[in-house]
Design a protein around this motif. Structure first.
Motif, PDB file in Angstrom:
ATOM      1  N   THR A 179     -13.041  -7.509   0.958  1.00 19.81           N
ATOM      2  CA  THR A 179     -11.723  -6.788   1.139  1.00 19.81           C
ATOM      3  C   THR A 179     -10.429  -7.849   0.716  1.00 19.81           C
ATOM      4  O   THR A 179     -10.552  -9.042   1.168  1.00 19.81           O
ATOM      5  N   GLU A 230     -20.274   5.639  -4.666  1.00 21.44           N
ATOM      6  CA  GLU A 230     -19.220   6.166  -5.281  1.00 21.44           C
ATOM      7  C   GLU A 230     -18.161   5.234  -4.527  1.00 21.44           C
ATOM      8  O   GLU A 230     -18.006   5.085  -3.252  1.00 21.44           O
ATOM      9  N   ARG A 277     -14.344   5.711  -3.609  1.00 24.43           N
ATOM     10  CA  ARG A 277     -13.404   6.805  -3.342  1.00 24.43           C
ATOM     11  C   ARG A 277     -12.025   6.330  -2.636  1.00 24.43           C
ATOM     12  O   ARG A 277     -12.471   5.569  -1.400  1.00 24.43           O
ATOM     13  N   ARG A 278     -11.086   6.352  -2.780  1.00 26.00           N
ATOM     14  CA  ARG A 278      -9.762   6.018  -1.863  1.00 26.00           C
ATOM     15  C   ARG A 278     -10.004   4.438  -1.538  1.00 26.00           C
ATOM     16  O   ARG A 278      -9.934   4.173  -0.320  1.00 26.00           O
ATOM     17  N   ASP A 279     -10.656   3.716  -2.345  1.00 30.25           N
ATOM     18  CA  ASP A 279     -10.520   2.419  -1.965  1.00 30.25           C
ATOM     19  C   ASP A 279     -11.491   2.076  -1.059  1.00 30.25           C
ATOM     20  O   ASP A 279     -11.448   0.977  -0.196  1.00 30.25           O
ATOM     21  N   LYS A 280     -12.615   2.870  -1.175  1.00 29.59           N
ATOM     22  CA  LYS A 280     -13.773   2.647  -0.295  1.00 29.59           C
ATOM     23  C   LYS A 280     -15.036   2.786  -0.951  1.00 29.59           C
ATOM     24  O   LYS A 280     -14.973   3.407  -1.814  1.00 29.59           O
TER      25      LYS A 280
END
Length: 74
Positions: A72, A12, A14-17
């Motif tokens: 990133t 998944e 989630r929160r940029d991860k």
């Protein structure tokens, strides 16, 4: 013998991860490049850099594995 199920794990965002969650009985084994292998049993792992995922067996046992690459951007 590797033991993977149809709903073994999920990834998944989630929160940029990207988060890998093991939902299996036999576990999921992950190894980020340059790090030790980690065994997950109903746990989560944040995917970072590059690495490999094995469903239901250790990387050293051979068999199929999945490869990830997370880049990133800033």
């Amino acid at each position: 013998v590797p033991c993977a199920s149809r709903t073994h794990a999920r990834v998944e965002f989630r929160r940029d991860k990207f988060v890998l969650s093991d939902t299996s009985t036999n576990g999921t084994f992950v190894q980020a490049d340059g790090e030790k292998e980690v065994a997950l049993k109903r746990e989560e792992f944040i995917l970072h850099g590059n690495g490999r995922i094995c469903l239901g067996h250790r990387l050293s046992e051979g068999g199929a594995d999945l490869v990830w690459s997370v880049k990133t951007y800033q």
